[in-house]
Scaffold this motif. Structure first.
Motif, mmCIF file in Angstrom:
data_model
loop_
_atom_site.group_PDB
_atom_site.id
_atom_site.type_symbol
_atom_site.label_atom_id
_atom_site.label_comp_id
_atom_site.label_asym_id
_atom_site.label_seq_id
_atom_site.Cartn_x
_atom_site.Cartn_y
_atom_site.Cartn_z
ATOM 1 N N LYS A 856 0.941 -1.363 0.084
ATOM 2 C CA LYS A 856 0.074 0.081 0.023
ATOM 3 C C LYS A 856 0.892 1.393 0.140
ATOM 4 O O LYS A 856 0.434 2.260 -0.454
ATOM 5 C CB LYS A 856 -0.740 -0.234 1.370
ATOM 6 C CG LYS A 856 -1.902 -1.113 1.389
ATOM 7 C CD LYS A 856 -2.611 -0.970 2.731
ATOM 8 C CE LYS A 856 -3.769 -2.520 2.700
ATOM 9 N NZ LYS A 856 -4.374 -2.502 3.832
ATOM 10 N N TYR A 857 2.131 1.239 0.591
ATOM 11 C CA TYR A 857 2.976 2.483 0.735
ATOM 12 C C TYR A 857 3.386 2.881 -0.401
ATOM 13 O O TYR A 857 3.996 3.865 -0.841
ATOM 14 C CB TYR A 857 3.887 2.278 1.712
ATOM 15 C CG TYR A 857 3.349 1.802 3.224
ATOM 16 C CD1 TYR A 857 2.883 3.162 4.016
ATOM 17 C CD2 TYR A 857 3.333 0.655 3.662
ATOM 18 C CE1 TYR A 857 2.453 2.815 5.301
ATOM 19 C CE2 TYR A 857 2.686 0.492 4.920
ATOM 20 C CZ TYR A 857 2.193 1.626 5.582
ATOM 21 O OH TYR A 857 1.835 1.402 7.036
ATOM 22 N N ILE A 858 3.535 1.607 -1.464
ATOM 23 C CA ILE A 858 4.158 2.222 -2.792
ATOM 24 C C ILE A 858 3.182 2.129 -3.856
ATOM 25 O O ILE A 858 3.410 2.171 -5.246
ATOM 26 C CB ILE A 858 5.187 0.965 -3.116
ATOM 27 C CG1 ILE A 858 4.880 -0.526 -3.245
ATOM 28 C CG2 ILE A 858 6.497 1.074 -2.322
ATOM 29 C CD1 ILE A 858 5.464 -1.564 -3.823
ATOM 30 N N GLN A 859 1.878 2.301 -3.284
ATOM 31 C CA GLN A 859 0.628 2.265 -4.211
ATOM 32 C C GLN A 859 0.531 1.043 -5.351
ATOM 33 O O GLN A 859 0.595 1.047 -6.409
ATOM 34 C CB GLN A 859 0.664 3.628 -4.944
ATOM 35 C CG GLN A 859 0.403 4.835 -4.144
ATOM 36 C CD GLN A 859 0.415 6.077 -4.944
ATOM 37 O OE1 GLN A 859 0.401 6.050 -6.305
ATOM 38 N NE2 GLN A 859 0.982 7.135 -4.214
ATOM 39 N N GLY A 860 0.752 -0.250 -4.634
ATOM 40 C CA GLY A 860 0.761 -1.413 -5.383
ATOM 41 C C GLY A 860 0.304 -2.550 -4.637
ATOM 42 O O GLY A 860 -0.331 -2.241 -3.450
ATOM 43 N N GLY A 861 0.168 -3.538 -5.189
ATOM 44 C CA GLY A 861 0.129 -4.942 -4.216
ATOM 45 C C GLY A 861 0.606 -6.004 -5.147
ATOM 46 O O GLY A 861 1.423 -6.207 -6.202
ATOM 47 N N GLY A 862 0.299 -7.179 -4.311
ATOM 48 C CA GLY A 862 0.809 -8.574 -5.107
ATOM 49 C C GLY A 862 0.479 -9.676 -3.822
ATOM 50 O O GLY A 862 -0.470 -9.508 -3.406
#
Length: 891
Positions: A856-862
């Protein structure tokens, strides 16, 4: 009586009453934008009821393949759970177009049922329309009085508007109807409760078998009714229900329409189907048997709908009618998967049974048997893979769920994005001890439906008639329209009718009908003409041309100021010429494919517009590059031969077929047809063509690929588009040469560049591996112990693959390791998490959950596995905070 004999008996009876017997129209509609599928017997005759055409006979009888799975007539969710609803069914019908009316229709219906088929009169009930004062429609006294000649008054039931008033749609011809119902219960049950009380009460053994519709009104846009100048009869009898009554069973599925299919399912699965008259108790064993019965009914019903739709030219897809067919098939696959334990494709094996059973009367299912089998088998295999993916996704959702109730939004996402059925989700969750929030699911579903409705919402005004007096639409002589577009691209015209159409998708448009139009309406794969209507004072742009119920409609964004004026209709000849080149090239390519690949090739769809052509055809494997070159060469040879167009208009279809014309499955042809010839290419076609193949100039294939199992697609260009293609190729080659510093041998220079690139890649990989090894020792010294866990969270100057290798290297040397590495190659942030397997169990650490949170802090997910997972994002600046937060998982 066997089902084949019942069908023949009906048609022979009405032939003896002066009816012309006509074949079933295709189940997939291609010339009616208001319907995806033929959903009733009358659909193919709409133009006659609307007065836009003249039937071959005023009396017609047929059996029509029907499909009811969408829109107003939608029986899909009932199929399988009861014994008398179906997706595809046959509708036996007799029709009168301004000829006989209520007296004859009722008399013949009664005669056929009671004297020819000898059904028990004591089991029959009839209904008539009770009237509706609010709409100024009276009680159908005429039908009531006629019925009293055949049955006692206590067997005549007064029905309301819902049950006994039939309408084509929100507007158009409509009228009261008189239904015939049959009570198939045992004598003991009939003695307890009167069948009269169970009519229209959804009782499985008290069912409607015949509906006589008396069309005598026209519904206008404001809801009011006006009398039609001619009265029509439209009757429909459910073939499957009639077979149930004639074969002395209490379920459609116990008739010989379905028993051969059921027997095949039993053979494949090893499970048994119990007929409807076997009474099941409340035991667990009995309930399991009921689930098996429902699943088998769903499968044998759905395979009929899917098989006939594919045979008529509609392949499963992700949009429109194709999506509906895919949805039906997936419903059948899912029932087999869940309740019959079928983990491999098997529904395709039912096609042979269906073809043998119905091929005599519906030859298309026999001739298209292999294609239908291939398409269904491929769809099954694909959806079974989707089900497996869905199971994995569901496991992930469960792992992320706190408590025992899964989010309804998540379940809807599985349903909407991956096609994972809600009830299968519920079943799997129940086995795991979970449930899901159904209210949330329904909320999301209703939102989606509202979006869909809003997007497709259309309101249509009544027709306004011009230049012919205010005649009614049912006066076919006054409403007559001529197409002159084969000979002219300009014509003096008068506007004969107009109406406004307002849709969310296109906004306000006007439909204009001309008395003698040169504009070709969309059809046969060819797009509709564009152009203008020009008067002495103004020019109106025609943005599209379509055909609906035998009327050619011209679409405009505005109406002329004087709609009564004379106009010149002018087709955009540039667009028309380009389109005609592509259309003629399509015919030549069809012949080329059959010549080079084999005569099994058949057209399965096409698109012809000014820019390019698209052609779908049956073929069992990829077309090789060499075969494509041969097809191109074949077509271009025909272009160079300068073959003259030979056009046969209005010739008998039998004559055209005898001369070798190609007819397309799924198309509706009349008694007379138009045949187009270019040398050996002979096809039935209503489209626009070049006068000579030389006009095409050149033919070039752009792409070839699969559309579905056994269906390939070629896209190609002709004329100016080919010139532009070669200009672009030449320009691209010049740019490449310039980048390569204008080498003498461009190909040799490109190969050398590729070789150099491959060598450099290997060197970089080696350097990165050495860099990772050096980093390994450096990072090992930075590991700290927190609460008994060896912890490190840091950014490294590696690519994601290098970070993965490094994580595994450290993990192999350390126990109890919780590691988070960040990379930012080319400005793309990536988090890599490694958790020693012993920590997954002892500390309940899950790498997948870690990267989802930190992502969430890097505006993403996985995601990933519990011991290793990665997350990508787009905010490099968030890496620092993500690494700082990592320690919280073990604090």
């Amino acid at each position: 009586m066997k089902s084949q004999d019942i069908r023949k008996s009906f048609l022979q009876f009405f032939e003896s009453k002066g009816h012309l017997i006509v074949p079933s129209a295709p189940i997939v509609l291609k010339d009616d934008p208001t319907l995806m599928f033929n959903n009733s017997g009358m659909a193919q005759f709409k133009e006659f009821f609307l007065g836009n055409g003249t039937p071959k006979s005023k009396r017609i009888a047929d059996t029509q393949k029907c499909l009811r799975v969408s829109g107003k007539h939608n029986d899909l969710e009932d199929v399988g759970f009861d014994t008398y609803h179906h997706t595809m069914f046959e509708m036996l019908g007799n029709w009168s177009f301004g000829d006989y009316f209520k007296k004859e229709a009722i008399a013949w219906a009664w005669e056929f049922l009671t004297e020819v088929l000898k059904l028990d009169k004591d089991r029959l009930y009839v209904s008539v329309f009770e009237g509706n004062p609010a709409e100024n429609v009276p009680f159908d006294q005429e039908a009531f009085d006629i019925w009293k000649q055949y049955v006692s008054e206590d067997r005549i039931i007064l029905g309301n508007k819902k049950d006994n008033f039939w309408e084509m749609g929100d507007q158009g011809p409509c009228g009261p109807c008189s239904e015939i119902h049959i009570d198939l219960r045992t004598d003991a049950e009939r003695a307890t409760v009167s069948g009269r009380d169970l009519v229209n009460a959804d009782h499985p053994q008290v069912v409607e078998i015949w509906n006589n519709v008396f069309m005598e009104f026209n519904r206008k846009a404001d809801g009011s009714l006006e009398k039609l100048p001619a009265q029509h009869v439209d009757t429909g009898m459910g073939f499957e229900r009639l077979c149930m009554a004639m074969q002395n069973v209490t379920s459609n599925y116990d008739t010989d329409v379905f028993t051969p299919l059921i027997a095949k399912v039993e053979e494949i699965t090893g499970l048994k189907y119990t007929p409807n008259n076997v009474i099941l108790n409340e035991s667990e064993e009995s309930q399991e048997q009921n689930k098996t019965n429902i699943a088998i009914r769903v499968i044998v019903d759905h395979v009929r709908a899917v098989a006939f739709a594919i045979a008529d030219g509609q392949l499963p897809s992700n949009t429109g009618a194709g999506y509906v067919i895919r949805r039906i098939l997936r419903r059948a696959i899912r029932y087999g998967f869940t309740f019959l334990g079928t983990k491999e494709p098997f529904i395709n094996k039912l096609v042979e049974v269906l073809a043998n059973q119905m091929g005599e009367f519906f030859p298309e299912i026999k001739s298209q048997q292999q294609l239908v089998t291939n398409v269904i088998r491929e769809e099954e295999a694909s959806f079974l893979r989707t089900l497996e993916q869905g199971l994995q996704l569901l496991d992930k959702v469960v792992a992320e769920t706190a408590g025992k109730e899964v989010s309804g939004e998540k379940v809807f996402e599985l349903y909407d994005t991956f096609g994972f059925p809600k009830d299968l989700t519920a079943l799997i969750l129940k086995e795991k001890g979970y449930s899901f929030n159904e209210t949330e699911f329904e909320t999301e579903l209703q939102k989606q439906k509202a979006r869909s409705r809003a997007a497709s919402e259309v309101s249509t005004d009544d027709w306004t008639f011009l230049n012919q007096g205010n005649v009614d639409s049912s006066d076919s002589e006054q409403a007559k329209q001529t197409f002159v577009g084969y000979d002219k691209t300009e014509n003096d015209v008068k506007i004969t009718r107009i109406r406004k159409v307002d849709s969310k998708k296109d906004g306000v448009l006007y439909q204009i009908v001309l008395d003698a139009t040169p504009f070709y309406p969309e059809g046969g794969g060819q797009v509709g003409d564009k152009g203008t209507l020009v008067s002495a004072n103004e020019t109106i742009e025609i943005i599209d041309t379509k055909k609906e119920n035998n009327l050619i409609l011209h679409f405009a964004k505005q109406l002329p100021e004087n709609v009564e004026a004379g106009f010149v209709a002018k087709v955009n000849t540039d667009l028309r010429t380009s389109t005609s080149k592509n259309h003629s090239a399509t015919h030549l390519m069809h012949l080329a494919l059959r010549t080079i690949l084999g005569t099994h090739v058949e057209q399965k769809g096409s698109l012809v517009n000014p820019n390019y052509l698209r052609f779908d055809f049956s073929h069992f494997s990829k077309v090789t590059d060499e075969e494509l070159r041969q097809v191109e060469a074949f077509v271009n040879a025909r272009i160079e031969e300068q073959l003259q167009l030979v056009e046969h208009r209005n010739i008998p279809i039998q004559q055209a077929m005898e001369q070798g014309a190609m007819a397309l499955f799924g198309e509706k042809y009349g008694d007379t047809v138009r045949m187009i010839e270019f040398g050996d290419s002979k096809e039935l076609c209503g489209g626009i063509h070049v006068k000579n193949t030389a006009d095409i100039w050149h033919f070039k294939i752009i792409s070839e690929g699969a559309v579905a199992a056994g269906i390939r697609r070629i896209e190609a260009i002709t004329g100016d588009a080919v010139k532009d293609f070669y200009k672009n190729q030449e320009s691209t080659l010049a740019e490449i040469k310039e980048v390569l510093k204008n080498p003498q041998d461009t190909m040799k220079a490109v190969v050398a560049l590729q070789d150099d690139n491959a060598k450099l890649k290997k060197q970089i990989e080696q350097l990165l591996k050495e860099k990772a090894k050096n980093l390994k020792g450096e990072l090992a010294s930075q590991i700290q112990e927190v609460n008994g866990v060896k912890f490190l969270a840091t950014q490294v100057d590696l690519n994601p693959e290098g970070a993965k290798d490094l994580a595994y290297e450290l993990g192999n040397n350390e126990t109890n390791l919780f590691l988070v590495l960040a990379t930012a190659e080319e400005g793309k942030p990536m988090l890599t998490c490694y958790v020693s397997k012993e920590l997954v169990a002892s500390k309940n650490l899950n790498a997948g959950q870690v990267v989802r949170e930190l992502g969430k802090y890097i505006q993403g997910g996985g995601g990933g596995q519990p011991f290793f997972a990665t997350a990508g994002g787009k905010n490099v600046d968030g890496i620092k905070e993500a690494l700082e937060k990592a320690i919280q998982f073990i604090k």
